[in-house]
Design a protein around this motif. Structure first.
Motif, PDB file in Angstrom:
ATOM      1  N   ALA A 154       0.851  -1.190   0.000  1.00 57.16           N
ATOM      2  CA  ALA A 154       0.000   0.000   0.000  1.00 57.16           C
ATOM      3  C   ALA A 154       0.884   1.236   0.000  1.00 57.16           C
ATOM      4  O   ALA A 154       1.939   1.268   0.640  1.00 57.16           O
ATOM      5  CB  ALA A 154      -0.913  -0.012   1.217  1.00 57.16           C
ATOM      6  N   LEU A 155       0.445   2.273  -0.734  1.00 55.64           N
ATOM      7  CA  LEU A 155       1.256   3.490  -0.865  1.00 55.64           C
ATOM      8  C   LEU A 155       0.536   4.700  -0.309  1.00 55.64           C
ATOM      9  O   LEU A 155      -0.698   4.813  -0.370  1.00 55.64           O
ATOM     10  CB  LEU A 155       1.576   3.743  -2.333  1.00 55.64           C
ATOM     11  N   ALA A 156       1.309   5.626   0.185  1.00 54.49           N
ATOM     12  CA  ALA A 156       0.764   6.903   0.640  1.00 54.49           C
ATOM     13  C   ALA A 156       0.380   7.731  -0.579  1.00 54.49           C
ATOM     14  O   ALA A 156       0.899   7.551  -1.673  1.00 54.49           O
ATOM     15  CB  ALA A 156       1.803   7.642   1.484  1.00 54.49           C
ATOM     16  N   ILE A 157      -0.536   8.660  -0.358  1.00 57.19           N
ATOM     17  CA  ILE A 157      -1.028   9.480  -1.458  1.00 57.19           C
ATOM     18  C   ILE A 157       0.093  10.304  -2.085  1.00 57.19           C
ATOM     19  O   ILE A 157       0.054  10.616  -3.289  1.00 57.19           O
ATOM     20  CB  ILE A 157      -2.173  10.404  -0.978  1.00 57.19           C
ATOM     21  N   THR A 158       1.117  10.635  -1.302  1.00 57.59           N
ATOM     22  CA  THR A 158       2.241  11.428  -1.826  1.00 57.59           C
ATOM     23  C   THR A 158       2.915  10.717  -2.995  1.00 57.59           C
ATOM     24  O   THR A 158       3.245  11.342  -4.013  1.00 57.59           O
ATOM     25  CB  THR A 158       3.284  11.672  -0.726  1.00 57.59           C
ATOM     26  N   GLY A 167       1.409  17.487  -6.123  1.00 56.97           N
ATOM     27  CA  GLY A 167       1.773  17.353  -4.727  1.00 56.97           C
ATOM     28  C   GLY A 167       0.622  16.683  -4.001  1.00 56.97           C
ATOM     29  O   GLY A 167      -0.513  16.630  -4.510  1.00 56.97           O
ATOM     30  N   ALA A 168       0.863  16.185  -2.796  1.00 60.50           N
ATOM     31  CA  ALA A 168      -0.160  15.435  -2.068  1.00 60.50           C
ATOM     32  C   ALA A 168      -1.406  16.275  -1.782  1.00 60.50           C
ATOM     33  O   ALA A 168      -2.541  15.796  -1.935  1.00 60.50           O
ATOM     34  CB  ALA A 168       0.425  14.899  -0.763  1.00 60.50           C
ATOM     35  N   VAL A 169      -1.223  17.525  -1.369  1.00 59.88           N
ATOM     36  CA  VAL A 169      -2.366  18.378  -1.000  1.00 59.88           C
ATOM     37  C   VAL A 169      -3.297  18.580  -2.190  1.00 59.88           C
ATOM     38  O   VAL A 169      -4.509  18.374  -2.104  1.00 59.88           O
ATOM     39  CB  VAL A 169      -1.873  19.741  -0.468  1.00 59.88           C
ATOM     40  N   ASN A 170      -2.733  18.987  -3.317  1.00 63.63           N
ATOM     41  CA  ASN A 170      -3.562  19.239  -4.506  1.00 63.63           C
ATOM     42  C   ASN A 170      -4.152  17.953  -5.071  1.00 63.63           C
ATOM     43  O   ASN A 170      -5.263  17.947  -5.612  1.00 63.63           O
ATOM     44  CB  ASN A 170      -2.737  19.956  -5.576  1.00 63.63           C
ATOM     45  N   VAL A 184     -13.014  14.043   6.677  1.00 58.61           N
ATOM     46  CA  VAL A 184     -13.791  13.944   7.912  1.00 58.61           C
ATOM     47  C   VAL A 184     -12.824  13.975   9.091  1.00 58.61           C
ATOM     48  O   VAL A 184     -11.933  13.116   9.199  1.00 58.61           O
ATOM     49  CB  VAL A 184     -14.618  12.640   7.948  1.00 58.61           C
ATOM     50  N   ASN A 185     -12.998  14.993   9.984  1.00 59.82           N
ATOM     51  CA  ASN A 185     -12.136  15.120  11.167  1.00 59.82           C
ATOM     52  C   ASN A 185     -10.657  15.078  10.808  1.00 59.82           C
ATOM     53  O   ASN A 185      -9.840  14.401  11.452  1.00 59.82           O
ATOM     54  CB  ASN A 185     -12.458  14.026  12.189  1.00 59.82           C
ATOM     55  N   GLY A 186     -10.303  15.757   9.727  1.00 55.78           N
ATOM     56  CA  GLY A 186      -8.907  15.867   9.351  1.00 55.78           C
ATOM     57  C   GLY A 186      -8.360  14.689   8.574  1.00 55.78           C
ATOM     58  O   GLY A 186      -7.174  14.687   8.207  1.00 55.78           O
ATOM     59  N   GLN A 187      -9.188  13.672   8.314  1.00 57.10           N
ATOM     60  CA  GLN A 187      -8.710  12.508   7.562  1.00 57.10           C
ATOM     61  C   GLN A 187      -9.532  12.348   6.291  1.00 57.10           C
ATOM     62  O   GLN A 187     -10.760  12.517   6.297  1.00 57.10           O
ATOM     63  CB  GLN A 187      -8.833  11.228   8.398  1.00 57.10           C
ATOM     64  N   TRP A 188      -8.837  12.004   5.198  1.00 58.03           N
ATOM     65  CA  TRP A 188      -9.531  11.775   3.937  1.00 58.03           C
ATOM     66  C   TRP A 188     -10.207  10.401   3.978  1.00 58.03           C
ATOM     67  O   TRP A 188      -9.571   9.385   4.230  1.00 58.03           O
ATOM     68  CB  TRP A 188      -8.554  11.822   2.764  1.00 58.03           C
ATOM     69  N   ILE A 189     -11.528  10.414   3.731  1.00 61.60           N
ATOM     70  CA  ILE A 189     -12.348   9.194   3.775  1.00 61.60           C
ATOM     71  C   ILE A 189     -13.021   8.989   2.425  1.00 61.60           C
ATOM     72  O   ILE A 189     -13.496   9.946   1.804  1.00 61.60           O
ATOM     73  CB  ILE A 189     -13.442   9.309   4.868  1.00 61.60           C
TER      74      ILE A 189
END
Length: 249
Positions: A154-158, A167-170, A184-189
């Motif tokens: 599994a890989l991080a979105i970055t 970049g990860a944010v965009n 949701v509550n600071g986490q991407w769901i």
């Protein structure tokens, strides 16, 4: 010889308009009556073909009317000329015989054959070009899918964002725009339609805050299946990974 009637070529066969011949022969009876009386001895789709609304007539006041017509072979047209038993009929038949003679001249046959070969060659080149483009596109798709399948972890979105030049944010914002996830509550769901299907896994990690206290946070990681989802959805929105973009050398 002056052109008496327009000759149309369809599938390497010379044809004439029944209405144009009817008019040229100066037939006095109505067109439909003439057709019913004279077409009985001929076979449809062999000697003639129906052309619904094939003749367009514009009157002086601008009114446009469309009339049914027929395409006749040269042989049938010559027969109709004979059946008319008029001087016009003799004149038109003589003209059609000359048209047919020129058509069957060996030099003309060779010219038509060469033109057909040239056209077929052009079509073949276009088809080959299209196949080449399709093959290149197919190879591009396979190459990125191979990258996905070749990375079982599994890989991080970055890391995934980098495949697309983001970049990860965009990139996270982009995935929100295309309807894959929301925050949701600071986490991407993932949105409900994608939840519970093995697209992501959540992993917790610990860290020390600025006061030196231990903290934990849950982060979303994307599985192979999830990366394939991202690829398919973004592709539907005309967004491709760098490896598949034509503007990237």
């Amino acid at each position: 010889m002056k052109d008496l009637i327009q000759i149309k070529v369809v599938n390497d066969q010379q044809l004439v308009s029944a209405r144009e011949l009817y008019k040229g022969l100066d037939i006095k009876k109505r067109f439909s009556v003439w057709v019913n009386q004279n077409f009985k001895e001929f076979e449809e789709n062999q000697d003639f073909t129906s052309v619904p609304e094939g003749t367009v007539v514009k009157s002086g006041n601008g009114t446009v009317r469309k009339y049914d017509d027929y395409f006749l072979t040269i042989d049938m047209a010559k027969q109709l000329c004979l059946m008319s038993r008029t001087e016009k009929g003799k004149q038109y038949r003589k003209y059609l015989i000359e048209v047919e003679r020129k058509w069957n001249d060996p030099q003309e046959v060779v010219k038509r054959g060469y033109a057909i070969l040239q056209n077929e060659n052009t079509q073949l080149k276009l088809e080959n070009k299209n196949l080449t483009v399709q093959l290149e596109e197919s190879n591009k798709k396979a190459s990125y899918l191979d990258v996905i399948l070749g990375t079982p972890d599994a890989l991080a979105i970055t890391q995934i964002a980098a495949d697309y030049g983001y970049g990860a944010v965009n990139f996270n914002k982009l995935l929100k725009q295309v309807g894959i996830q929301h925050k949701v509550n600071g986490q991407w769901i993932l949105y409900k339609v994608y939840m519970g299907k093995g697209y992501v896994v959540s992993q917790a990690f610990t860290f020390k805050d600025h006061l030196g206290k231990d903290r934990s946070k849950t982060t979303t990681y994307w599985t192979q299946k999830g990366r394939k989802l991202i690829y398919d959805v973004l592709k539907d929105n005309d967004i491709l990974p760098l490896i598949e973009r034509d503007d990237i050398a």
